[in-house]
Design an enzyme around this catalytic site. Sequence first.
Site, PDB file in Angstrom:
ATOM      1  CE  LYS A 161      -3.586  -2.757   2.107  1.00 29.20           C
ATOM      2  NZ  LYS A 161      -4.283  -3.228   3.300  1.00 29.20           N
TER       3      LYS A 161
ATOM      4  CD  GLN B 261      -3.311  -4.440   6.732  1.00 26.93           C
ATOM      5  OE1 GLN B 261      -3.210  -3.475   5.986  1.00 26.93           O
ATOM      6  NE2 GLN B 261      -3.936  -5.556   6.367  1.00 26.93           N
TER       7      GLN B 261
ATOM      8  CG  ASP C  83      -9.863  -0.988   4.806  1.00 29.09           C
ATOM      9  OD1 ASP C  83      -9.232  -1.260   3.769  1.00 29.09           O
ATOM     10  OD2 ASP C  83      -9.476  -1.305   5.953  1.00 29.09           O
TER      11      ASP C  83
END
Length: 288
Positions: free
Chosen positions: A52, A96, A119
Amino acid sequence: MPILLKAADIIAKYSPELIKESNFLASDGLTPYLEVVLVGNNPASESYVAHKEKFCHKIGAKFKLTRLKEDVGEKEFIDCIKGMNENPEVTGCFVQLPVPNQLRHLNITQLINPTKDVDGFHLKTVTDIYQGNLTGILPCTPKGIITLLRENSINPAGKDIVIIGRSYIVGKPLALILEAMNGTVTICHSKTKDLAKHTKNADIIISAAGMPNLITKQHLRSQPDQVLIDVGMNKVNGKLVGDISFEDVHDHVKAITPVPGGVGPMTVYSLMQNLLTTTKNIIKQRKV
Ligand code: NAP
């Protein structure tokens, strides 16, 4: 030979657009800025976060990784999320997953500021999808799968689609999205009685179970006209494999995604698209 639905070609085709958009937003007053909270040092999470970060740098977005110790307490963890939620420079953020046991009772996805929900797990985002509105943020893995299908001219409308897995990050939102796109969707899971009965009937099979070799030739019909999307990411003898036994099935399908190089990179690509969308939305809100 079946067509391989590869992510690299799509990402190469559209990356220049993402870079242009990111530069435009920066010139409009707000550089896209992703902050990620990582608790502990789970090797898989470390690797996802590194991908990412790399993609952020590629498109000219800012990136910050906030690391918390494996044994971090609830207060410190929540304060850290509040910090990124309220930081006016940060335009997208998430934790995460997974997090260690002491934090698992928290409804983490609901702690994220919905305007920065890159997300796509916040209830506000889910409600939009539930109502068939696909124009906003979509969760990254389902969004990546939709892009893969579209870029390969595979329209879900009218297709029989079997999704294996009913998690809130992949199976459930993907089912809602594909149903809103007029697919006829069946969700299978670990209690499904006869998986092969469902998969044989499907035009598109999407496996998100996390089980190597779950799908073999025995799960397919005899005509090689099915499309297989492999979401699974499993480590077998140190090697990354999907849920689908690629060698067994690849001569018996119309198209299949490889692992690695299929859904995984599309997920990161979708995250970047979502970051640009949340940045754009924040700029719009500030101009009102
Ligand atoms: P999860 O929360 O563990 O859910 C797995 C789902 O698969 C559950 O619904 C489970 O059924 C079902 N399942 C497990 N074994 C099965 C079997 N033998 N037959 C039928 N269904 C079965 O996992 P997840 O987070 O959705 O992730 C699934 C896989 O996708 C993992 O390998 C993960 O690493 C991978 N993943 C990849 C990406 C990517 O970007 N490529 C993104 C996210 C996840 P029950 O509900 O009955 O338990």
